[in-house]
Design an enzyme around this catalytic site. Structure first.
Site, PDB file in Angstrom:
ATOM      1  N   LYS A  14       0.757  -1.222   0.067  1.00  0.00           N
ATOM      2  CA  LYS A  14       0.018   0.079  -0.049  1.00  0.00           C
ATOM      3  C   LYS A  14       0.719   1.189  -0.024  1.00  0.00           C
ATOM      4  O   LYS A  14       0.431   2.127  -0.838  1.00  0.00           O
ATOM      5  CB  LYS A  14      -0.857  -0.092   1.204  1.00  0.00           C
ATOM      6  CG  LYS A  14      -1.718   1.310   1.511  1.00  0.00           C
ATOM      7  CD  LYS A  14      -2.264   1.479   2.748  1.00  0.00           C
ATOM      8  CE  LYS A  14      -0.985   1.649   3.814  1.00  0.00           C
ATOM      9  NZ  LYS A  14      -1.698   2.102   5.109  1.00  0.00           N
ATOM     10  N   THR A  15       1.736   1.116   0.985  1.00  0.00           N
ATOM     11  CA  THR A  15       2.547   2.651   1.008  1.00  0.00           C
ATOM     12  C   THR A  15       3.388   2.636  -0.347  1.00  0.00           C
ATOM     13  O   THR A  15       3.758   3.783  -0.774  1.00  0.00           O
ATOM     14  CB  THR A  15       3.711   2.452   2.098  1.00  0.00           C
ATOM     15  OG1 THR A  15       2.773   2.060   3.325  1.00  0.00           O
ATOM     16  CG2 THR A  15       4.180   3.770   2.466  1.00  0.00           C
TER      17      THR A  15
ATOM     18  N   ASP B  76      -4.390   8.594   3.245  1.00  0.00           N
ATOM     19  CA  ASP B  76      -4.009   7.189   3.746  1.00  0.00           C
ATOM     20  C   ASP B  76      -4.886   6.646   4.805  1.00  0.00           C
ATOM     21  O   ASP B  76      -5.499   7.617   5.368  1.00  0.00           O
ATOM     22  CB  ASP B  76      -2.451   7.338   4.095  1.00  0.00           C
ATOM     23  CG  ASP B  76      -1.779   5.859   4.355  1.00  0.00           C
ATOM     24  OD1 ASP B  76      -2.370   4.999   3.815  1.00  0.00           O
ATOM     25  OD2 ASP B  76      -0.754   5.918   5.194  1.00  0.00           O
ATOM     26  N   GLU B  77      -5.016   5.530   5.089  1.00  0.00           N
ATOM     27  CA  GLU B  77      -5.616   4.850   6.158  1.00  0.00           C
ATOM     28  C   GLU B  77      -6.999   5.434   6.080  1.00  0.00           C
ATOM     29  O   GLU B  77      -7.691   5.930   7.266  1.00  0.00           O
ATOM     30  CB  GLU B  77      -5.190   5.086   7.433  1.00  0.00           C
ATOM     31  CG  GLU B  77      -3.666   4.894   7.371  1.00  0.00           C
ATOM     32  CD  GLU B  77      -3.564   3.128   7.866  1.00  0.00           C
ATOM     33  OE1 GLU B  77      -4.253   2.534   7.490  1.00  0.00           O
ATOM     34  OE2 GLU B  77      -2.208   2.684   7.990  1.00  0.00           O
TER      35      GLU B  77
ATOM     36  N   GLN C  88      -8.985  -3.237   8.556  1.00  0.00           N
ATOM     37  CA  GLN C  88      -7.946  -2.775   9.562  1.00  0.00           C
ATOM     38  C   GLN C  88      -8.474  -1.242  10.164  1.00  0.00           C
ATOM     39  O   GLN C  88      -7.608  -0.573  10.447  1.00  0.00           O
ATOM     40  CB  GLN C  88      -6.894  -2.250   8.702  1.00  0.00           C
ATOM     41  CG  GLN C  88      -5.893  -3.570   8.379  1.00  0.00           C
ATOM     42  CD  GLN C  88      -4.651  -3.314   7.818  1.00  0.00           C
ATOM     43  OE1 GLN C  88      -3.685  -2.798   8.404  1.00  0.00           O
ATOM     44  NE2 GLN C  88      -4.325  -3.260   6.495  1.00  0.00           N
TER      45      GLN C  88
ATOM     46  N   ARG D   7       1.198  -8.199  11.472  1.00  0.00           N
ATOM     47  CA  ARG D   7       2.470  -7.236  11.345  1.00  0.00           C
ATOM     48  C   ARG D   7       3.800  -8.138  11.109  1.00  0.00           C
ATOM     49  O   ARG D   7       4.803  -7.901  11.031  1.00  0.00           O
ATOM     50  CB  ARG D   7       2.590  -6.591  12.781  1.00  0.00           C
ATOM     51  CG  ARG D   7       1.899  -5.467  13.298  1.00  0.00           C
ATOM     52  CD  ARG D   7       1.668  -4.497  12.104  1.00  0.00           C
ATOM     53  NE  ARG D   7       0.426  -4.928  11.315  1.00  0.00           N
ATOM     54  CZ  ARG D   7      -0.027  -4.461   9.975  1.00  0.00           C
ATOM     55  NH1 ARG D   7       0.851  -3.638   9.432  1.00  0.00           N
ATOM     56  NH2 ARG D   7      -0.846  -4.792   9.441  1.00  0.00           N
TER      57      ARG D   7
END
Length: 758
Positions: free
Chosen positions: A35-36, A227-228, A261, A618
Site C-alpha cells: 500500500k505504502t 492514507d488509512e 484494519q 505485522r
DNA sequence: GGGGGCTATGGGGGG
DNA sequence: CATAGCCCCC
C-alpha cells in the site's frame, strides 16, 4: 520525463493504481500488499508528470507515516519531495490555521489543548455548575463532546437534538449540552483549540470563506491523497470534500484503505466513509490489492480465517505465493509475570536459532500497562528494548511545566497553562486566590490572565500576583527579542524551574533535569534547522510559537532512539503500518484482548477482532501468541479465559507449545506450566478456577502455615498443605491445590501469600 | 490563606 | 499505581 523504473517494481494492479493520474481513485489494500509503495510511487509519478510537488496534499494519521512517505518519495524524485504537503490531518490543518485562524476569530498563535487540558477544563466546568463529578464523568463527557464536534453538531444543534438530549437524560447527565457550550466558549476565550478543533475550525474556515479561503486551497491542492481512509471520521471526510468536490474540480482524489484494519471507531472513525465515497464520486476507479508480500502462509491463512468471524466487511481475501513457513506458536503462562519470562526466553531462543537481531522483534500488547513485566524480564536478560507510547516525553510533569510557561509566553490567555504554573514553583498564590480569580474571569467572561491583571491591585496576595504578571511580561519581552532557544533558556532560569529541580538530588529529580535538558536540545535543533523552504507557511516557523505548535502534535513514536538495535514494545494500535520478522502478541485473554470495555456489542467485538487482525499481520515469519491464566489488573489478581480469537485462527495454522523447563533461570516464584493441552480443553479447566475475594484476603503469618492446614493462595486458589520442610526463612510448603492443572506446588513461605482457612 | 501529607478513586486505544 | 481532593497544621 525522468526515470520511471519504479513502475517495474510493481505488480499489475499496483501499477495501474500508480499510473492512474486523473479523476477519483480508491485503493483497497490488504495488509502487506504494498500500500505504502503504491501511495508513494503514485506521488512520485505525479511529480514526474509535471505536477508541482506543493500542489499535492497527502494526509496520514501519524507523523511517522508522513515522514516515511516523504523519504520514499525523495528516493525517487529527489529533494522536490520535501515540498509535498505530506502530514497528519492535525498537523497540516494546524499549519494552515496558523495563517488563517484570525479569519475565524482565533489568534494565529492559538494554543493546542491536549487531552489533559481538555479534561481539567471539563472538570472545572463541572465544579462551577456544582454537579456531581461521579455522575458527570469527565471522560464520558469529553467523548460526547468530541463525537458531537466530529459530527458537526454545535452546542446549539446539540440542545435541539431530541435523541442526544434524551440519551443524556437517560445517562443522568442532562446538563451535558450546557457543559459542551461552556467548554467551547472557554476554549475560544483562551485562544485555544483542542485536537478536534484542529479539524472543526479548519472546516469552519473553509465553509465560511468560500471566496478568499476555500477557493485558494482548492486551487492549491490539485491532488489530494488520503492514507488509512478507513480511519477517517465524518468531519475529516467533509473537509476532504470541501477541498475536492466543487464545480469544475478535476476530482483528483485518491483514497487508500482497508476496512478490515479499521481500529479507531472509538474516536469517531467510520467505515461508512468508504461507502459514501463511492456514492459521492460515482466515476471512481477501484483497485484491490490482495497479494500479500509480507507474511508466510500460515500467518496469511490465519488472518483470513479470523476475519471471517466479522459480519461487516468488504469481501477480500489476502493470499501469498510463497508457501510454507512456521506455524503460529501459542503459549500459555500461569501468570502475567510468567508470560514476561516465557516471552523473553522465546526471544533468546529465536535470536539464536534464526539469527535475528533485536530490531527484528516486536512485542505487541493491547494496553500500555502490560509493558512493565516484559520490560523487567528483557532487562534481566540484557536484551535491549524500547517502549513506545505510554507516558510520552511531552506528557511528563517537568516537561509540561516548562511547556506551560512557553504557552503563556506565546498566548497569556491560555487558562489551562496559567492554572498549571501560577503557583509553580511556589510563590504563594494558593487555592483561595485562584478560585477568586477564576470566578472573576467567569463573571466577566475574560481569560484568567486578564482577570489577574484587573484584580491584582486590590487583593491581599497583591504582591505575589504582581510578581507573576511581571514574570510573564518579561518572558514575552524576551521572546520579542530572542530566538526560541534563548527564550526557553530564559524561561527555565527566570521562573526558577531550573533552580528548583537542581536542588532535588533524588534519582527522579536528576532524571527530570535531564529531561529538561533534552527539551532544550530539541528547541536548539529546531531553531538551528538549516532547511529553508520559503513559503507563507513555513518561513516564520522557527519562532517559539512555531516550535510549540510542532511539539503539541508530536508523540513518542516520532523520536528516533539513539540505540539502533532494540526490541520494540508497543500497543497493537501503534503497530499499524509496521512489520517485523518476529512478532509476539501477548495478553490474549478475554477481558483484555478483547478488552472488557468493548465486549458490550457485536460491533465492538468486531473492532477488537480487526485490531487482532492488524496485530498478527505485522509478522513476517515468526508469530507467537501468548496468554496468562492469571494477571494483576487494577491492583488485584484476575483470572481470565484465553481469548476467543485464539480459537478463530484455524487449528492447522497453530502449534501449541509445551512449556519448557528452565530450571536454573530462577526469578519466578511460579513453577513452569507442564503439559499444555488444546485451548478448548484449557478453557474448561480454567472455568473451575474460583474467583478469589481479594478484598477479604489477608495473608496469615508463616507460623500458622502447618501441615494439614487448608489454605488460600491468591494465584492458585484453595489447597491443602501436605508437607513443610526447610528451616526458618527457607521453609517450603508443599501444597496440593484443588483447581489448577498442575496441582502440586512447592511454595517458599517467606514470599508466599497464603491465608489459613477456618 | 497557603502548604504538606494522607485517602480515595479510577483505570483504553491516539492526534 | 497515579492523581485529585480533603484535612489539618502553620
Amino acid at each position: 520525463m525522468s526515470n520511471t523504473s519504479y513502475l517495474n517494481e510493481l505488480n499489475d494492479v499496483q501499477r495501474q493504481a500508480v499510473s492512474h493520474i486523473h479523476g477519483p481513485l480508491m485503493v483497497i489494500a490488504g495488509p502487506g500488499s504494498g500500500k505504502t509503495r503504491v501511495l508513494t510511487y503514485r506521488i512520485a509519478h505525479l511529480i514526474n508528470n509535471d505536477v508541482q510537488p506543493y500542489r499535492i496534499l497527502a494526509l496520514t494519521f501519524t507523523n511517522k507515516a508522513a515522514r516515511e512517505m516523504k523519504e520514499r518519495i525523495e528516493r525517487v524524485v529527489g529533494p522536490a519531495a520535501n515540498k509535498v504537503w505530506a502530514g497528519t490531518f492535525h498537523s497540516v490543518f494546524a499549519r494552515i490555521l496558523r495563517v488563517e485562524a484570525p479569519k475565524i476569530g482565533y489568534p494565529g498563535d492559538f494554543t493546542i489543548y491536549d487531552r489533559d487540558d481538555s479534561k481539567s477544563l471539563v472538570n472545572d466546568i463541572i465544579k462551577n455548575l456544582r454537579l456531581d463529578k461521579k455522575v458527570y464523568n469527565a471522560n464520558a463527557l469529553l467523548s460526547r463532546i468530541s463525537s458531537a464536534k466530529s459530527n458537526l453538531i454545535t452546542p446549539q444543534l446539540y440542545a435541539q437534538d431530541a435523541e442526544l438530549m434524551s440519551y443524556d437524560k437517560m445517562q443522568k447527565r442532562p446538563m451535558t449540552h450546557e457543559i459542551y457550550k461552556r467548554y467551547v466558549n472557554r476554549c475560544f476565550n483562551a485562544g485555544a483549540m483542542d485536537f478536534d478543533d484542529l479539524l472543526l475550525q479548519m472546516f469552519r474556515l473553509l465553509h465560511k470563506n468560500p471566496e478568499e479561503v476555500r477557493a485558494k486551497y482548492q486551487r492549491m491542492f490539485e491532488y489530494v491523497l488520503v492514507d488509512e481512509f478507513q480511519d477517517t471520521n465524518y468531519l475529516q471526510y467533509r473537509i476532504i470534500k470541501l477541498l475536492v468536490d466543487y464545480e469544475g474540480s478535476p476530482y483528483n482524489i485518491c483514497i487508500v484503505g482497508d476496512d478490515a484494519q479499521s481500529i479507531y471507531s472509538f474516536r469517531g472513525a467510520t467505515i461508512e466513509n468508504i461507502f459514501q465515497f463511492e456514492n459521492d464520486f460515482p466515476e471512481v476507479a477501484v483497485y484491490k490489492l490482495e497479494q500479500n508480500y509480507r507474511s508466510t502462509e500460515h500467518i496469511v491463512k490465519a488472518a483470513n480465517e479470523v476475519i471471517t468471524f466479522n459480519k461487516k466487511q468488504i469481501k477480500k481475501e489476502i493470499w501469498t505465493d510463497t508457501p510454507g513457513g512456521n506455524k503460529i506458536k501459542v503459549m500459555r503462562a500461569i501468570s502475567d509475570s510468567e508470560e514476561g519470562r516465557i516471552v523473553s526466553n522465546a526471544i533468546i531462543e529465536y535470536k539464536n536459532r534464526y539469527h535475528l537481531a533485536n530490531s527484528d522483534i516486536a512485542i505487541l500488547y493491547r494496553t500500555n500497562a502490560q509493558s512493565r513485566v516484559f520490560e523487567e524480564h528483557l532487562r534481566r536478560n540484557d536484551l535491549k528494548y524500547k517502549i513506545y507510547g505510554g507516558l510520552s516525553f511531552y506528557q511528563r510533569k517537568e516537561i509540561k511545566d516548562v511547556l506551560a510557561y512557553v504557552r503563556l509566553t506565546v498566548n497569556p490567555r491560555d487558562d489551562e497553562a496559567l492554572r498549571r504554573v501560577i503557583n509553580y514553583p511556589r510563590r504563594g498564590i494558593g487555592k483561595t486566590t485562584l478560585d477568586k480569580l477564576a470566578e472573576y474571569a467567569r463573571e466577566k467572561e475574560i481569560s484568567m490572565w486578564h482577570a489577574l491583571v484587573e484584580v491584582a491591585p486590590g487583593v491581599r496576595s497583591r504582591k505575589q500576583m504582581e510578581e507573576f504578571i511581571e514574570l510573564i511580561k518579561s518572558l514575552r519581552q524576551k521572546n520579542q527579542m530572542s530566538n526560541a532557544y534563548e527564550t526557553v533558556l530564559y524561561i527555565v532560569n527566570k521562573t526558577g524551574i531550573y533552580e528548583h529541580l537542581r536542588s532535588d538530588n533524588s534519582i527522579e529529580g536528576i532524571s527530570r533535569l535531564e529531561n529538561i535538558n533534552a527539551l532544550m536540545d530539541g528547541v536548539k535543533d529546531f531553531v538551528e534547522q538549516d532547511e529553508v523552504i520559503e513559503d507563507e507557511f513555513t518561513s516564520m516557523d522557527r519562532s517559539l510559537s512555531g516550535w510549540l505548535q510542532n511539539v503539541a502534535l508530536l508523540t513518542d513514536l516520532d523520536n528516533d532512539p539513539d540505540e539502533k538495535d532494540f526490541i520494540t514494545l508497543m500497543t497493537t494500535h501503534s503497530a499499524k503500518g509496521l512489520e517485523f520478522p518476529a512478532v509476539f502478541v501477548v495478553g490474549l485473554e478475554e477481558n483484555l484482548f478483547p478488552s472488557f470495555m468493548s465486549m458490550g456489542t457485536s460491533e465492538e467485538v468486531e473492532e477488537e477482532r480487526r485490531l487482532f487482525y492488524v496485530a498478527i499481520t505485522r509478522a513476517q515469519q515468526y508469530l507467537s501468541l501468548s496468554y496468562a491464566a492469571s494477571r494483576y489488573q487494577f491492583g488485584q489478581i484476575r483470572f481470565n479465559d484465553p481469548s476467543r480469537f485464539l480459537e478463530e485462527l484455524g487449528d492447522e495454522n497453530l502449534e501449541t507449545v509445551e512449556g519448557r523447563r528452565h530450571g536454573s533461570s530462577g526469578g519466578s516464584r511460579f513453577p513452569e506450566p507442564k503439559k499444555i493441552g488444546g485451548i478448548k480443553k484449557l478453557r474448561q479447566s480454567r472455568r473451575a478456577m474460583p474467583a478469589i475475594d481479594v478484598a477479604n484476603f489477608s495473608p496469615s503469618p508463616t507460623e500458622k502455615i502447618i501441615e494439614g492446614a487448608e489454605v488460600l493462595h491468591l494465584k492458585f486458589g484453595k489447597g491443602k498443605v501436605v508437607k513443610i520442610d526447610g528451616a526458618r526463612d527457607n521453609r517450603v510448603a508443599t501444597i496440593e491445590f484443588e483447581n489448577i492443572d498442575d496441582p502440586t506446588r512447592r511454595i517458599m513461605l517467606r514470599f508466599a501469600k497464603l491465608q489459613v482457612l477456618g
